[in-house]
Design an enzyme around this catalytic site. Structure first.
Site, PDB file in Angstrom:
ATOM      1  N   HIS A  12     -16.007  11.100 -89.459  1.00 33.99           N
ATOM      2  CA  HIS A  12     -16.250   9.751 -90.022  1.00 33.99           C
ATOM      3  C   HIS A  12     -16.904   8.908 -88.932  1.00 33.99           C
ATOM      4  CE1 HIS A  12     -14.849   6.261 -92.726  1.00 33.99           C
ATOM      5  NE2 HIS A  12     -15.663   5.744 -91.803  1.00 33.99           N
ATOM      6  N   HIS A  14     -20.085   5.992 -87.874  1.00 33.03           N
ATOM      7  CA  HIS A  14     -21.168   5.061 -88.199  1.00 33.03           C
ATOM      8  C   HIS A  14     -22.191   5.106 -87.064  1.00 33.03           C
ATOM      9  CE1 HIS A  14     -18.998   3.173 -91.562  1.00 33.03           C
ATOM     10  NE2 HIS A  14     -17.929   3.496 -90.853  1.00 33.03           N
ATOM     11  N   ARG A  16     -25.380   3.778 -87.573  1.00 32.33           N
ATOM     12  CA  ARG A  16     -26.331   2.667 -87.793  1.00 32.33           C
ATOM     13  C   ARG A  16     -27.777   3.166 -87.813  1.00 32.33           C
ATOM     14  NH1 ARG A  16     -21.833   0.219 -89.374  1.00 32.33           N
ATOM     15  NH2 ARG A  16     -20.715  -0.938 -87.773  1.00 32.33           N
ATOM     16  N   ASN A  40     -23.319   3.632 -95.074  1.00 30.91           N
ATOM     17  CA  ASN A  40     -23.328   2.186 -95.384  1.00 30.91           C
ATOM     18  C   ASN A  40     -24.360   1.427 -94.538  1.00 30.91           C
ATOM     19  OD1 ASN A  40     -21.732   2.504 -93.046  1.00 30.91           O
ATOM     20  ND2 ASN A  40     -20.528   0.664 -93.472  1.00 30.91           N
ATOM     21  N   LYS A  95     -19.452   9.289-100.246  1.00 32.71           N
ATOM     22  CA  LYS A  95     -18.476   8.289 -99.811  1.00 32.71           C
ATOM     23  C   LYS A  95     -18.387   7.163-100.831  1.00 32.71           C
ATOM     24  CE  LYS A  95     -15.957   5.761 -96.919  1.00 32.71           C
ATOM     25  NZ  LYS A  95     -16.361   5.206 -95.633  1.00 32.71           N
ATOM     26  N   HIS A 134     -13.003   5.032 -99.141  1.00 29.61           N
ATOM     27  CA  HIS A 134     -12.441   3.911 -98.382  1.00 29.61           C
ATOM     28  C   HIS A 134     -11.365   3.322 -99.286  1.00 29.61           C
ATOM     29  CE1 HIS A 134     -12.712   0.452 -95.438  1.00 29.61           C
ATOM     30  NE2 HIS A 134     -11.861   0.036 -96.363  1.00 29.61           N
ATOM     31  N   HIS A 168      -9.709   7.229 -92.969  1.00 29.96           N
ATOM     32  CA  HIS A 168      -9.009   6.377 -91.990  1.00 29.96           C
ATOM     33  C   HIS A 168      -7.681   5.818 -92.487  1.00 29.96           C
ATOM     34  CE1 HIS A 168     -11.199   3.520 -94.428  1.00 29.96           C
ATOM     35  NE2 HIS A 168     -12.329   3.690 -93.790  1.00 29.96           N
ATOM     36  N   ASP A 240     -14.327   6.712 -87.238  1.00 34.36           N
ATOM     37  CA  ASP A 240     -14.738   5.409 -87.781  1.00 34.36           C
ATOM     38  C   ASP A 240     -15.286   4.515 -86.676  1.00 34.36           C
ATOM     39  OD1 ASP A 240     -15.322   3.666 -89.797  1.00 34.36           O
ATOM     40  OD2 ASP A 240     -13.303   2.866 -89.998  1.00 34.36           O
ATOM     41  N   HIS A 244     -20.805  -2.949 -83.391  1.00 35.44           N
ATOM     42  CA  HIS A 244     -21.468  -4.214 -83.740  1.00 35.44           C
ATOM     43  C   HIS A 244     -21.847  -4.870 -82.422  1.00 35.44           C
ATOM     44  CE1 HIS A 244     -20.306  -4.302 -88.030  1.00 35.44           C
ATOM     45  NE2 HIS A 244     -19.171  -3.737 -87.634  1.00 35.44           N
ATOM     46  N   ALA A 256     -16.063  -6.492 -88.752  1.00 28.57           N
ATOM     47  CA  ALA A 256     -15.027  -5.466 -88.642  1.00 28.57           C
ATOM     48  C   ALA A 256     -15.632  -4.182 -88.096  1.00 28.57           C
ATOM     49  CB  ALA A 256     -14.409  -5.206 -90.007  1.00 28.57           C
TER      50      ALA A 256
HETATM   51  O1  DOR Z   1     -14.017  -1.653 -89.534  1.00 29.21           O
HETATM   52  C1  DOR Z   1     -14.845  -1.085 -90.214  1.00 29.21           C
HETATM   53  N1  DOR Z   1     -16.151  -1.101 -89.884  1.00 29.21           N
HETATM   54  N2  DOR Z   1     -14.444  -0.456 -91.316  1.00 29.21           N
HETATM   55  C2  DOR Z   1     -15.308   0.059 -92.206  1.00 29.21           C
HETATM   56  O2  DOR Z   1     -14.889   0.576 -93.214  1.00 29.21           O
HETATM   57  C3  DOR Z   1     -16.770  -0.071 -91.980  1.00 29.21           C
HETATM   58  C4  DOR Z   1     -17.074  -0.256 -90.565  1.00 29.21           C
HETATM   59  C5  DOR Z   1     -18.502  -0.724 -90.309  1.00 29.21           C
HETATM   60  O3  DOR Z   1     -19.417  -0.155 -90.920  1.00 29.21           O
HETATM   61  O4  DOR Z   1     -18.694  -1.608 -89.491  1.00 29.21           O
HETATM   62 ZN    ZN Z   2     -16.114   3.770 -91.691  1.00 30.94          ZN
END
Ligand code: DOR
Ligand code: ZN
Length: 333
Positions: A12, A14, A16, A40, A95, A134, A168, A240, A244, A256
Site C-alpha cells: 500500500h 502512495h 504521487r 488516488n 481500490k 479504505h 491499513h 500507506d 505531502h 492527512a
Molecule cells: O493519511 C492518508 N493519506 N490516508 C489515506 O487514505 C490517503 C493518504 C494520501 O493519499 O495522502
Molecule cells: Zn493510502
C-alpha cells in the site's frame, strides 16, 4: 550484527506524480522489491491508458533499481465485466474509496450498495482481482473504521470468492472480523504499529503523524502488533506512506498522510527485535503478501545492520516520520 530480508513488499504505497514522484519513489524502490501503487492521483487512475502511462512514469524514475510497481485502479461504479477482463493483465488490485473519506477520494463511492455493485464484485471474484478497501464511514473520527466493519462483513458474506483487503486497519474491531471471514485480509502500516492518538494530539500537536485512518488507542495498537509480530497469514505490510509537502502539513488544514518510506525497514526491524520476533519479519513484509496476492517478486536481498542513524529533518521538502530521531537498524547501501 546483520540480517537479510528477501524481496520485501509494500502492499500500500502512495508514489504521487510529477516532481513528488521523482523525489520520493527512490526511497521505496531502493529497499523494496515491489509495491502496490495507490491510484488516488488527481484525477484518479480509472482507465487502462492512464494506468499504463502512470506505470511508465514510475518505471522511468526508478530505473536502475530492481522494483516492480504493482498497479491498482480506482474503483468506479460503472466498471463492466468486459472492462475488468481487459484490465486484468495490467492490475494487481482495485481500490475502493468511499467518497470523501480521505485525500483525493471525492470521486469515490457515495453509498456501497452491495446489490447494485454486485456485477462488479462477481466479475472481480471470477477474474481473481483483489478488492482493496479504505474502510471508513463519514462518522465520528474515532468510530469510522469500527462503523465500516458491517460493510466488510456484508461483502465477505455476499462474495465468498472475492479477496477483500481491509487496508491499513487500526482497530481491535477490524482485527476481530479479519479472523472470522476466510476471504478477509488486511494490510497494517508501520505507523499504526507504533503510535496512538496520544502521539498525534495528546501533547503538542504533531501534523506529521496525522493520517487517515487516525491512530487509535493502546489496545488497538496492541491488537495490530499481535497480528503483525506473529506474522498472522491474513495480514501483510502496507506502509500507506503518503508524502505531502511541508507547507501542506504545517498549517491550518493539515493534509492527512505520513511519509514513512525512508524509515520503514529500520523501524520494523527495531520493533520486531524489541519483541523478540525478528524471525517473523520476513513473512510480514513479504511472504504473506506473496501468498495473498499470488505474486512472485523479483529476487532482491536487503541487508539490515545494527547501526544507529538519525532520520533527516526533511527530504525534498517533505518531513519523514520520526524526523530527527535515532533508529537502531540501517539498510546497507
Ligand atoms: O493519511 C492518508 N493519506 N490516508 C489515506 O487514505 C490517503 C493518504 C494520501 O493519499 O495522502
Ligand atoms: Zn493510502
Amino acid at each position: 550484527m546483520q540480517f537479510t530480508l528477501n524481496s520485501p513488499l509494500d502492499m500500500h504505497l502512495h508514489l504521487r506524480d510529477g516532481d513528488m514522484l521523482k523525489n520520493i519513489a527512490k526511497f521505496s524502490a531502493k529497499e523494496f522489491a515491489g509495491a502496490l501503487i495507490m491510484p488516488n492521483l488527481m484525477p484518479p487512475v480509472t482507465d487502462i491508458n492512464s494506468l499504463l502511462s502512470y506505470k511508465e512514469r514510475i518505471l522511468e524514475v526508478v530505473s536502475g533499481e530492481n522494483f516492480t510497481p504493482y498497479m491498482s485502479l480506482f474503483f468506479k461504479s460503472d466498471y463492466t465485466a468486459d472492462f475488468l477482463q481487459k484490465a486484468k493483465p495490467y492490475i494487481a488490485a482495485i481500490k475502493l474509496y468511499p467518497s470523501g473519506v480521505t485525500t483525493n477520494s471525492e470521486s469515490g463511492i457515495e453509498r456501497i450498495d452491495i446489490k447494485k455493485l454486485s456485477p462488479i464484485f462477481e466479475a472481480m471474484s471470477e477474474l481473481c482481482i483483489p478488492l482493496c478497501v479504505h474502510g471508513e464511514t463519514n462518522g465520528f473520527v474515532m468510530d469510522r473504521e469500527r462503523e465500516f466493519c458491517a460493510v466488510y462483513e456484508q461483502l465477505a458474506k455476499a462474495f465468498p470468492n472475492l479477496i477483500i483487503i481491509m487496508e491499513h486497519i487500526t482497530t481491535c474491531a477490524s482485527a476481530e472480523i479479519l479472523k472470522r471471514y476466510e476471504n478477509l485480509y488486511a494490510t497494517i502500516t508501520l505507523h499504526h504499529l507504533l503510535i496512538t492518538l496520544d502521539d498525534v494530539a495528546g501533547g503538542l500537536l504533531n501534523p506529521h503523524l496525522f493520517c487517515k485512518p487516525i491512530a487509535k488507542r493502546h489496545e488497538d495498537k496492541e491488537a495490530l502488533q499481535e497480528l503483525a509480530l506473529n506474522a498472522n497469514k491474513k495480514v501483510m505490510f502496507g506502509s500507506d506512506s503518503a508524502p505531502h509537502l511541508v507547507d501542506k502539513k504545517e498549517r491550518c488544514g493539515c493534509a492527512a498522510g505520513i511519509f514513512s518510506a525512508p524509515i520503514i525497514l529500520s523501524a520494523l526491524a527495531e520493533l520486531f527485535e524489541k519483541h523478540n520476533k525478528l524471525t517473523n519479519l520476513q513473512a510480514f513484509v513479504s511472504n504473506n503478501a506473496r501468498d495473498i496476492y499470488k505474486l512472485t517478486p523479483i529476487e532482491k536481498n536487503i541487508i539490515l545492520e545494527k547501526k544507529e542513524w538519525i532520520v533527516p529533518a526533511k527530504l525534498h521538502d517533505v518531513v519523514p516520520m520520526f524526523a530527527g530521531q535515532s533508529l537502531k537498524w540501517k539498510v546497507k547501501p
